[in-house]
Design a protein around this motif. Sequence first.
Motif, PDB file in Angstrom:
ATOM      1  N   GLN A 111      -0.052 -17.041   0.794  1.00  0.00           N
ATOM      2  CA  GLN A 111       0.249 -17.714   1.980  1.00  0.00           C
ATOM      3  C   GLN A 111       1.771 -17.720   2.194  1.00  0.00           C
ATOM      4  N   ASN A 112       2.527 -17.756   1.077  1.00  0.00           N
ATOM      5  CA  ASN A 112       4.082 -17.904   1.295  1.00  0.00           C
ATOM      6  C   ASN A 112       4.511 -16.632   0.411  1.00  0.00           C
ATOM      7  N   PRO A 113       5.691 -16.331   0.423  1.00  0.00           N
ATOM      8  CA  PRO A 113       6.405 -15.099  -0.321  1.00  0.00           C
ATOM      9  C   PRO A 113       6.613 -15.656  -1.661  1.00  0.00           C
ATOM     10  N   ILE A 114       6.239 -14.894  -2.636  1.00  0.00           N
ATOM     11  CA  ILE A 114       6.709 -15.246  -3.870  1.00  0.00           C
ATOM     12  C   ILE A 114       7.725 -14.363  -4.586  1.00  0.00           C
ATOM     13  N   ARG A 127       5.360 -10.585  -0.305  1.00  0.00           N
ATOM     14  CA  ARG A 127       4.067 -11.315   0.192  1.00  0.00           C
ATOM     15  C   ARG A 127       3.133 -10.131   0.047  1.00  0.00           C
ATOM     16  N   ALA A 128       1.902 -10.324  -0.459  1.00  0.00           N
ATOM     17  CA  ALA A 128       0.926  -9.361  -0.978  1.00  0.00           C
ATOM     18  C   ALA A 128      -0.621  -9.767  -0.475  1.00  0.00           C
ATOM     19  N   PHE A 129      -1.254  -8.811   0.020  1.00  0.00           N
ATOM     20  CA  PHE A 129      -2.607  -9.090   0.275  1.00  0.00           C
ATOM     21  C   PHE A 129      -3.780  -8.017  -0.243  1.00  0.00           C
ATOM     22  N   GLY A 130      -4.960  -8.421  -0.494  1.00  0.00           N
ATOM     23  CA  GLY A 130      -5.804  -7.347  -0.928  1.00  0.00           C
ATOM     24  C   GLY A 130      -7.081  -7.869  -1.200  1.00  0.00           C
ATOM     25  N   VAL A 131      -8.097  -7.079  -1.958  1.00  0.00           N
ATOM     26  CA  VAL A 131      -9.503  -7.675  -1.927  1.00  0.00           C
ATOM     27  C   VAL A 131      -9.807  -7.546  -3.548  1.00  0.00           C
ATOM     28  N   SER A 219       4.449  -7.087   2.075  1.00  0.00           N
ATOM     29  CA  SER A 219       5.483  -7.299   2.943  1.00  0.00           C
ATOM     30  C   SER A 219       6.969  -7.788   2.169  1.00  0.00           C
ATOM     31  N   LEU A 220       7.885  -7.145   2.560  1.00  0.00           N
ATOM     32  CA  LEU A 220       9.036  -7.420   1.949  1.00  0.00           C
ATOM     33  C   LEU A 220       9.922  -8.022   2.927  1.00  0.00           C
ATOM     34  N   PRO A 221      11.070  -8.861   2.516  1.00  0.00           N
ATOM     35  CA  PRO A 221      12.015  -9.341   3.579  1.00  0.00           C
ATOM     36  C   PRO A 221      12.909  -8.319   4.217  1.00  0.00           C
ATOM     37  N   PRO A 222      13.317  -8.279   5.590  1.00  0.00           N
ATOM     38  CA  PRO A 222      13.629  -7.320   6.303  1.00  0.00           C
ATOM     39  C   PRO A 222      14.884  -6.578   5.795  1.00  0.00           C
TER      40      PRO A 222
END
Length: 328
Positions: A111-114, A127-131, A219-222
Amino acid sequence: MGLFDFIRNEFIEVIDWVDNSTDTVIWKFPDNGNNIKYGAQLTVRESQVAVFINEGRIADVYQPGRYELTTQNMPIMTTLRSWKMGFESPFKVDIYFVSTKQFTNLKWGTQNPIIIRDPELKQVRVRAFGVFALRVADAGKFIKEFAGTTPVVRISDVESQLRSAIITNFSDTVAEAGVSVFDMARNYKELGDKLLPMLQDSFTGYGLELTRFYIENTSLPPEVEAFLDKTTQMNMVNDMAKFQQFQAGMALEDAAENGGGVGSAILMGGLGNFMQNSSAANAQPQSAPKEDKGQVMELLKQLGELKAAGILTDEEFTAKKAELLARL
């Protein structure tokens, strides 16, 4: 209802679970206070396990098959109840069915960047997402962790807790795997395969097996993404320079093999476009721009070496030398 029917309804004779759902993991057999009849038939279907709990303790565990509940088929219960000589009276026990099928397409995400310790960037927020997918490997341990007094446990009840375990261990696991965020963004499958056995330790404590683990997006910082874009551009420039050097080397090799006019024409194109063809030079001798003296002298030196090697004829050497001297 007669007396005989009343007595018969007090005893459970058939025990099974027909699972019509797709998300139930634990289902408690509803005894409704009834006693289980000695010799009752227990049916455990494929992708199921039946667990008997006696006074809060896990007793017998039954794999898929059909069983007649007697002292021979209830070894642990027989010991706990001290049925040394066998029994024929009804008994009470809590029966839980556990689904052992594979549950797939379960979601996880931060939910928040680690903060991840990166071997190249040192520290970076991601930030990461998956299954992921799982199945019950140890039904007794799984019941202890999730059943309690709940008669039905669904995969959604389990998923949230396991998702927290994944996120908690994700950053440490990535650091332990020694994978840079550069590789993370390019090789999701390979990274998922590396992380799966490391994350399995967290699932083992729940009696679960993590069968699949996928990273679908990061997702990485800009500012980090901008740095990655610059790095890619730099690599492209370096690769192009190497390609041009390779072409120049091939031109030299072809010139040495072919010799004469053809070889010198290829070579002149590879020397950086300082030398134009003779017709263009003769047509506009006054319009040629002045070149750097050091560059022209270096080309004259190379011309001399080519003539000495026999690649250029005397006429070609004289003509090209005049062209270069006119540029000074």
